[in-house]
Design a protein around this motif. Structure first.
Motif, PDB file in Angstrom:
ATOM      1  N   LEU A   1       0.815  -1.219   0.000  1.00  0.00           N
ATOM      2  CA  LEU A   1       0.000   0.000   0.000  1.00  0.00           C
ATOM      3  C   LEU A   1       0.851   1.272   0.000  1.00  0.00           C
ATOM      4  O   LEU A   1       0.321   2.380   0.098  1.00  0.00           O
ATOM      5  CB  LEU A   1      -0.941   0.005   1.209  1.00  0.00           C
ATOM      6  N   ASN A   2       2.181   1.102  -0.090  1.00  0.00           N
ATOM      7  CA  ASN A   2       3.112   2.243  -0.170  1.00  0.00           C
ATOM      8  C   ASN A   2       3.044   3.157   1.045  1.00  0.00           C
ATOM      9  O   ASN A   2       3.083   4.387   0.921  1.00  0.00           O
ATOM     10  CB  ASN A   2       2.858   3.071  -1.449  1.00  0.00           C
ATOM     11  N   VAL A   3       2.929   2.542   2.220  1.00  0.00           N
ATOM     12  CA  VAL A   3       2.974   3.325   3.457  1.00  0.00           C
ATOM     13  C   VAL A   3       4.193   2.875   4.263  1.00  0.00           C
ATOM     14  O   VAL A   3       4.982   2.044   3.815  1.00  0.00           O
ATOM     15  CB  VAL A   3       1.669   3.165   4.273  1.00  0.00           C
ATOM     16  N   ASP A   4       4.367   3.438   5.451  1.00  0.00           N
ATOM     17  CA  ASP A   4       5.603   3.212   6.196  1.00  0.00           C
ATOM     18  C   ASP A   4       5.622   1.822   6.845  1.00  0.00           C
ATOM     19  O   ASP A   4       4.876   1.550   7.789  1.00  0.00           O
ATOM     20  CB  ASP A   4       5.781   4.295   7.271  1.00  0.00           C
ATOM     21  N   GLU A   5       6.500   0.951   6.347  1.00  0.00           N
ATOM     22  CA  GLU A   5       6.598  -0.417   6.856  1.00  0.00           C
ATOM     23  C   GLU A   5       7.044  -0.446   8.316  1.00  0.00           C
ATOM     24  O   GLU A   5       6.583  -1.278   9.104  1.00  0.00           O
ATOM     25  CB  GLU A   5       7.600  -1.220   6.024  1.00  0.00           C
ATOM     26  N   ASP A   6       7.959   0.434   8.675  1.00  0.00           N
ATOM     27  CA  ASP A   6       8.512   0.416  10.030  1.00  0.00           C
ATOM     28  C   ASP A   6       7.457   0.780  11.068  1.00  0.00           C
ATOM     29  O   ASP A   6       7.411   0.206  12.152  1.00  0.00           O
ATOM     30  CB  ASP A   6       9.700   1.369  10.131  1.00  0.00           C
ATOM     31  N   LEU A   7       6.597   1.733  10.745  1.00  0.00           N
ATOM     32  CA  LEU A   7       5.526   2.113  11.663  1.00  0.00           C
ATOM     33  C   LEU A   7       4.511   0.991  11.801  1.00  0.00           C
ATOM     34  O   LEU A   7       4.066   0.677  12.913  1.00  0.00           O
ATOM     35  CB  LEU A   7       4.846   3.393  11.176  1.00  0.00           C
ATOM     36  N   ALA A   8       4.141   0.365  10.685  1.00  0.00           N
ATOM     37  CA  ALA A   8       3.211  -0.760  10.746  1.00  0.00           C
ATOM     38  C   ALA A   8       3.803  -1.895  11.578  1.00  0.00           C
ATOM     39  O   ALA A   8       3.117  -2.515  12.393  1.00  0.00           O
ATOM     40  CB  ALA A   8       2.879  -1.247   9.335  1.00  0.00           C
ATOM     41  N   GLU A   9       5.095  -2.156  11.378  1.00  0.00           N
ATOM     42  CA  GLU A   9       5.754  -3.216  12.131  1.00  0.00           C
ATOM     43  C   GLU A   9       5.824  -2.889  13.615  1.00  0.00           C
ATOM     44  O   GLU A   9       5.561  -3.746  14.469  1.00  0.00           O
ATOM     45  CB  GLU A   9       7.168  -3.444  11.588  1.00  0.00           C
ATOM     46  N   ALA A  10       6.182  -1.658  13.942  1.00  0.00           N
ATOM     47  CA  ALA A  10       6.274  -1.266  15.354  1.00  0.00           C
ATOM     48  C   ALA A  10       4.926  -1.407  16.043  1.00  0.00           C
ATOM     49  O   ALA A  10       4.837  -1.927  17.166  1.00  0.00           O
ATOM     50  CB  ALA A  10       6.779   0.172  15.464  1.00  0.00           C
ATOM     51  N   SER A  11       3.862  -0.965  15.388  1.00  0.00           N
ATOM     52  CA  SER A  11       2.526  -1.087  15.975  1.00  0.00           C
ATOM     53  C   SER A  11       2.152  -2.547  16.174  1.00  0.00           C
ATOM     54  O   SER A  11       1.537  -2.913  17.188  1.00  0.00           O
ATOM     55  CB  SER A  11       1.488  -0.402  15.078  1.00  0.00           C
ATOM     56  N   ALA A  12       2.518  -3.400  15.213  1.00  0.00           N
ATOM     57  CA  ALA A  12       2.214  -4.827  15.315  1.00  0.00           C
ATOM     58  C   ALA A  12       2.991  -5.475  16.447  1.00  0.00           C
ATOM     59  O   ALA A  12       2.439  -6.275  17.223  1.00  0.00           O
ATOM     60  CB  ALA A  12       2.536  -5.517  13.988  1.00  0.00           C
ATOM     61  N   LEU A  13       4.263  -5.163  16.570  1.00  0.00           N
ATOM     62  CA  LEU A  13       5.095  -5.777  17.604  1.00  0.00           C
ATOM     63  C   LEU A  13       4.654  -5.371  19.006  1.00  0.00           C
ATOM     64  O   LEU A  13       4.810  -6.134  19.962  1.00  0.00           O
ATOM     65  CB  LEU A  13       6.559  -5.394  17.393  1.00  0.00           C
ATOM     66  N   ALA A  14       4.097  -4.175  19.139  1.00  0.00           N
ATOM     67  CA  ALA A  14       3.728  -3.653  20.462  1.00  0.00           C
ATOM     68  C   ALA A  14       2.318  -4.008  20.883  1.00  0.00           C
ATOM     69  O   ALA A  14       1.972  -3.865  22.061  1.00  0.00           O
ATOM     70  CB  ALA A  14       3.886  -2.132  20.478  1.00  0.00           C
ATOM     71  N   HIS A  15       1.490  -4.512  19.976  1.00  0.00           N
ATOM     72  CA  HIS A  15       0.046  -4.527  20.242  1.00  0.00           C
ATOM     73  C   HIS A  15      -0.364  -5.406  21.422  1.00  0.00           C
ATOM     74  O   HIS A  15      -1.415  -5.191  22.024  1.00  0.00           O
ATOM     75  CB  HIS A  15      -0.735  -4.919  18.985  1.00  0.00           C
ATOM     76  N   ASP A  16       0.454  -6.405  21.799  1.00  0.00           N
ATOM     77  CA  ASP A  16       0.074  -7.306  22.891  1.00  0.00           C
ATOM     78  C   ASP A  16       0.969  -7.174  24.123  1.00  0.00           C
ATOM     79  O   ASP A  16       0.929  -8.049  24.998  1.00  0.00           O
ATOM     80  CB  ASP A  16       0.118  -8.764  22.403  1.00  0.00           C
ATOM     81  N   LEU A  17       1.729  -6.112  24.232  1.00  0.00           N
ATOM     82  CA  LEU A  17       2.662  -5.982  25.357  1.00  0.00           C
ATOM     83  C   LEU A  17       1.944  -5.933  26.703  1.00  0.00           C
ATOM     84  O   LEU A  17       2.532  -6.258  27.734  1.00  0.00           O
ATOM     85  CB  LEU A  17       3.521  -4.723  25.199  1.00  0.00           C
ATOM     86  N   GLY A  18       0.676  -5.541  26.715  1.00  0.00           N
ATOM     87  CA  GLY A  18      -0.063  -5.433  27.975  1.00  0.00           C
ATOM     88  C   GLY A  18      -0.816  -6.678  28.370  1.00  0.00           C
ATOM     89  O   GLY A  18      -1.487  -6.694  29.412  1.00  0.00           O
ATOM     90  N   HIS A  19      -0.712  -7.739  27.558  1.00  0.00           N
ATOM     91  CA  HIS A  19      -1.444  -8.966  27.890  1.00  0.00           C
ATOM     92  C   HIS A  19      -0.866  -9.612  29.139  1.00  0.00           C
ATOM     93  O   HIS A  19       0.346  -9.778  29.258  1.00  0.00           O
ATOM     94  CB  HIS A  19      -1.392  -9.955  26.731  1.00  0.00           C
ATOM     95  N   PRO A  20      -1.714 -10.027  30.083  1.00  0.00           N
ATOM     96  CA  PRO A  20      -1.251 -10.742  31.272  1.00  0.00           C
ATOM     97  C   PRO A  20      -0.972 -12.200  30.941  1.00  0.00           C
ATOM     98  O   PRO A  20      -1.205 -12.639  29.805  1.00  0.00           O
ATOM     99  CB  PRO A  20      -2.434 -10.611  32.238  1.00  0.00           C
ATOM    100  N   PRO A  21      -0.494 -12.992  31.892  1.00  0.00           N
ATOM    101  CA  PRO A  21      -0.331 -14.421  31.648  1.00  0.00           C
ATOM    102  C   PRO A  21      -1.679 -15.096  31.409  1.00  0.00           C
ATOM    103  O   PRO A  21      -2.721 -14.573  31.799  1.00  0.00           O
ATOM    104  CB  PRO A  21       0.327 -14.931  32.936  1.00  0.00           C
ATOM    105  N   PHE A  22      -1.645 -16.242  30.739  1.00  0.00           N
ATOM    106  CA  PHE A  22      -2.824 -17.085  30.502  1.00  0.00           C
ATOM    107  C   PHE A  22      -3.850 -16.447  29.570  1.00  0.00           C
ATOM    108  O   PHE A  22      -5.041 -16.742  29.633  1.00  0.00           O
ATOM    109  CB  PHE A  22      -3.487 -17.498  31.828  1.00  0.00           C
ATOM    110  N   GLY A  23      -3.393 -15.560  28.693  1.00  0.00           N
ATOM    111  CA  GLY A  23      -4.258 -15.032  27.651  1.00  0.00           C
ATOM    112  C   GLY A  23      -5.474 -14.299  28.169  1.00  0.00           C
ATOM    113  O   GLY A  23      -5.432 -13.602  29.181  1.00  0.00           O
ATOM    114  N   HIS A  24      -6.602 -14.488  27.470  1.00  0.00           N
ATOM    115  CA  HIS A  24      -7.809 -13.740  27.817  1.00  0.00           C
ATOM    116  C   HIS A  24      -8.408 -14.207  29.140  1.00  0.00           C
ATOM    117  O   HIS A  24      -9.101 -13.435  29.813  1.00  0.00           O
ATOM    118  CB  HIS A  24      -8.842 -13.854  26.692  1.00  0.00           C
ATOM    119  N   SER A  25      -8.133 -15.453  29.540  1.00  0.00           N
ATOM    120  CA  SER A  25      -8.636 -15.893  30.844  1.00  0.00           C
ATOM    121  C   SER A  25      -7.914 -15.152  31.963  1.00  0.00           C
ATOM    122  O   SER A  25      -8.522 -14.777  32.976  1.00  0.00           O
ATOM    123  CB  SER A  25      -8.463 -17.404  31.006  1.00  0.00           C
ATOM    124  N   GLY A  26      -6.600 -14.906  31.789  1.00  0.00           N
ATOM    125  CA  GLY A  26      -5.868 -14.107  32.768  1.00  0.00           C
ATOM    126  C   GLY A  26      -6.376 -12.685  32.817  1.00  0.00           C
ATOM    127  O   GLY A  26      -6.486 -12.078  33.897  1.00  0.00           O
TER     128      GLY A  26
END
Length: 391
Positions: A83-108
């Motif tokens: 789509l000719n947009v910034d790959e690094d920004l898309a990647e950074a957002s993807a890598l960070a998106h789950d940093l706040g997840h607790p242990p045991f997934g959604h049950s946790g």
């Protein structure tokens, strides 16, 4: 040869900047720098032993939050490049998106949310913002990772706008309102194209790897998939094309084809929406009344059927539910123990938790538990409650 940047792409040279101003790097763009900060963070490393669907210790072959995040980032870079947009920004957002997840997934998350009901609540997306703006302590001049505005936007708007213009801020989870710069993030608008790409890449990744992991675990059987729209067609086509391959290779081939079809669908639909919208800047994209990165209606219907199938046949399977209930028990027990006696916390947390008031103490406990891996939480529970084994 350098790729031509679309007019609606975020340009790191024109970033809205960081909460704490810093000199620009001579070697990396602002978004490349953010990606690197995320990868080097403690929270990112801990994703390696946090549940996606199967508790991390159940087997090395299943996805964890870390491998899931890497798969999301790979898909995001592909979409961003096309789509000719910034790959690094898309990647950074993807890598960070789950940093706040607790242990045991959604049950946790469910267990922490219930435990924090009287103390401001818990939301894993809000916790991700808290991780990158406060809890990561790596720099002498500020708390958090001090990410660029556009990267923070991609993180907080992972599920779309959080409020409508004029809404009372109390509609936001506590973790968002606790960030001093939350109002500047324009939570009533959509994310830029790169942030939207990260969100759709998440959907593509988990729909496919949950099928993959479910089949490899034995909880799902290939024959069960044959009546599913799209998925059944792809598995049948792969069988017809390669009648003599093993089941292992058949799964790989079918999942690979499914990812390709979903990526192609997103690209076609997103190009159509971008053209029809006439958006010629990142702010124009943010101001639209619908996202520009999306599945087609047909693919949306197919994926809804897939999700219903996975919910009924995998997420509610007794083996998965048993692990989920054990995870909830561990989180509930740890929270109760630490809240009732903060001196059970590690020494470095006791000062912040003791005598700070019930809500502040609960938040320290919540942050501590949310940052745990599955294995660490189980070990802490064993130490406190003498629970031996998980079999």
């Amino acid at each position: 040869m350098a790729q031509m940047r679309a007019s609606y792409a975020c340009d790191p040279a024109n970033s809205r900047g960081r909460h704490h101003p810093q000199p620009e790097s001579a070697m990396r763009s602002a978004f490349q720098r953010d990606r690197d900060r995320i990868i080097h963070s403690s929270a990112f490393r801990r994703l390696k032993e946090k549940t996606q669907v199967f508790v991390a210790h159940e087997g090395d072959a299943y996805r964890t939050r870390l491998t899931h995040s890497l798969e999301v980032a790979q898909i995001a870079r592909t979409l961003a490049r096309a789509l000719n947009v910034d790959e690094d920004l898309a990647e950074a957002s993807a890598l960070a998106h789950d940093l706040g997840h607790p242990p045991f997934g959604h049950s946790g998350e469910d267990a922490l949310s219930e435990a924090m009901t009287e103390f401001g609540g818990f939301d894993h997306n809000a916790q991700t913002l808290r991780v990158v703006t406060k809890l990561e302590t790596r720099y002498p001049e500020f708390e958090g990772l001090n990410l660029a505005w556009e990267t923070l936007e991609g993180v907080v708007k992972h599920n779309g706008p959080l409020m409508r213009a004029g809404d009372d801020p109390t509609v936001l989870p506590w973790g968002f309102r606790a960030y001093p710069g939350w109002q500047a993030l324009e939570l009533h608008t959509h994310a830029g194209v790169e942030g939207q790409i990260a969100a759709l890449s998440d959907d593509i990744a988990y729909n496919n790897h949950d099928i993959d992991d479910g089949l490899r675990s034995g909880i799902l059987k290939i024959e069960q998939l044959m009546d599913l729209p799209l998925v059944g067609q792809v598995f049948r086509r792969c069988r017809e094309r390669y009648p003599d391959i093993s089941e292992n290779i058949l799964i790989h081939e079918a999942v690979r084809e499914l990812i390709g079809l979903m990526v192609a669908d997103v690209l076609e639909e997103s190009r159509r929406r971008l053209e029809e919208s006439g958006a010629d800047s990142p702010d124009a994209v943010r101001g639209l009344d619908q996202p520009v990165v999306a599945f087609s209606d047909g693919m949306t219907e197919s994926l809804a059927a897939v999700r219903r199938f996975l919910y009924a046949n995998m997420y509610l399977h007794y083996k998965v539910k048993r692990m989920k209930e054990k995870g909830k028990m561990v989180v509930r027990d740890l929270f109760s123990a630490f809240l009732s006696d903060p001196m059970l916390l590690p020494t470095e947390l006791q000062r912040d938790a003791s005598g700070a008031g019930a809500e502040a103490t609960a938040r320290v406990v919540c942050d501590y538990i949310a940052g745990m891996t599955d294995r660490y939480a189980i070990e802490e529970h064993r130490k406190l409650f003498h629970v031996e084994g998980w079999g």
